[in-house]
Write a protein that holds these residues in place. Sequence first.
Motif, PDB file in Angstrom:
ATOM      1  N   LEU A 185       0.812  -1.215   0.000  1.00 50.20           N
ATOM      2  CA  LEU A 185       0.000   0.000   0.000  1.00 50.20           C
ATOM      3  C   LEU A 185       0.845   1.264   0.000  1.00 50.20           C
ATOM      4  O   LEU A 185       0.560   2.220  -0.733  1.00 50.20           O
ATOM      5  N   LEU A 186       1.892   1.319   0.807  1.00 54.47           N
ATOM      6  CA  LEU A 186       2.688   2.537   0.901  1.00 54.47           C
ATOM      7  C   LEU A 186       3.426   2.805  -0.410  1.00 54.47           C
ATOM      8  O   LEU A 186       3.566   3.964  -0.823  1.00 54.47           O
TER       9      LEU A 186
ATOM     10  N   VAL B 170       0.653  10.495   5.155  1.00 56.64           N
ATOM     11  CA  VAL B 170      -0.124   9.437   5.798  1.00 56.64           C
ATOM     12  C   VAL B 170      -0.308   9.797   7.265  1.00 56.64           C
ATOM     13  O   VAL B 170       0.661  10.121   7.965  1.00 56.64           O
ATOM     14  N   VAL B 171      -1.548   9.771   7.717  1.00 59.67           N
ATOM     15  CA  VAL B 171      -1.861   9.932   9.140  1.00 59.67           C
ATOM     16  C   VAL B 171      -2.422   8.604   9.618  1.00 59.67           C
ATOM     17  O   VAL B 171      -3.438   8.130   9.098  1.00 59.67           O
TER      18      VAL B 171
ATOM     19  N   GLU C 121       7.036   1.216   9.818  1.00 61.71           N
ATOM     20  CA  GLU C 121       6.867   0.892   8.399  1.00 61.71           C
ATOM     21  C   GLU C 121       6.539   2.153   7.598  1.00 61.71           C
ATOM     22  O   GLU C 121       7.065   2.356   6.497  1.00 61.71           O
ATOM     23  N   ILE C 122       5.690   2.997   8.157  1.00 58.57           N
ATOM     24  CA  ILE C 122       5.335   4.242   7.474  1.00 58.57           C
ATOM     25  C   ILE C 122       6.523   5.205   7.455  1.00 58.57           C
ATOM     26  O   ILE C 122       6.816   5.841   6.427  1.00 58.57           O
ATOM     27  N   GLU C 123       7.215   5.324   8.572  1.00 62.04           N
ATOM     28  CA  GLU C 123       8.388   6.197   8.620  1.00 62.04           C
ATOM     29  C   GLU C 123       9.402   5.830   7.534  1.00 62.04           C
ATOM     30  O   GLU C 123      10.000   6.706   6.901  1.00 62.04           O
TER      31      GLU C 123
ATOM     32  N   TRP D 246       4.388  11.941   7.608  1.00 61.86           N
ATOM     33  CA  TRP D 246       3.558  11.144   8.503  1.00 61.86           C
ATOM     34  C   TRP D 246       3.215  11.925   9.778  1.00 61.86           C
ATOM     35  O   TRP D 246       3.905  12.846  10.177  1.00 61.86           O
ATOM     36  N   SER D 247       2.128  11.462  10.387  1.00 63.39           N
ATOM     37  CA  SER D 247       1.733  11.900  11.719  1.00 63.39           C
ATOM     38  C   SER D 247       1.031  10.723  12.376  1.00 63.39           C
ATOM     39  O   SER D 247       0.266  10.014  11.729  1.00 63.39           O
TER      40      SER D 247
END
Length: 273
Positions: free
Chosen positions: A72-73, A84-85, A111-113, A119-120
């Motif tokens: 997805l990312l 992405v929040v 994973e998001i970082e 990001w938040s």
Amino acid sequence: MFLITGATGNVGRHVVAELASQGRKVRALTRDPASARLPAGVEVAATADFPLDGVTAVFLNPAVFYTGFGDLLERCRAHGVRRVVMLSSLASEQAEDSNPIGRRHLDLEREIEASGLEWSFPRPGAFATNTLGWADRIRATGTVRGPYADAQLSPIHERDIAAVCARALTGDDLVGERPPLTGPESLTFADQARLIGKAIGKDVRYEELSPEAARAEMLGNPHMPPAIADSLLEMWAESVGRPAFISPEVERITGRPARTFAEWAADNADLFA
């Protein structure tokens, strides 16, 4: 365009409403678009399709992603998504202490970082909506059954969580932040039961169970893994007689005080009556 996952859930529905009230373009994802009942002007799509065309920021509810984000990312980057929040958890701050709830959220944060996207990660603690699990028994008997009547929490209204998440999606001041979110007061489980009773005009009593009996009831829920039940019981035991952490972040971010549990109970009285 803002894409909201879990858009008919306790938090996602209010994130959608908050953005729609600001005149933002919103695409709401849900498993059953036909029954979504979201504000007029909101585009509704199936979660399974996950359309990202035109999307600049995404709200991710981890409850939708049981096995992680997969590709997805990467898809977000390929479609030009900038931010992405993710709805994280205050338990992430204790993740290194073998807290399975916190570990899962912290793994997703990392994973998001690593994705390179902005990001938040708003990190709410106990949700006021957790007490909806008491509704059937309150209607039937006027009692609540559970462990540790004097365990203290600072339950947060889902509308306050949503307001912070909407701010993180639309503004730049929360990029790279992990704001801890709580309600404005420390309350015991018994206090919460009493306040629900006050909201519905009925005496509601908290009947304390032994930890063993409470664990057995918790494991009667097929969606409650033993590790999560044990972690919750340990956390509640440690909070008996100990005032809960109160964060000022809701007021700092939104410019108004966090809603009280009594306000939440009044907002949801029809679900208990």
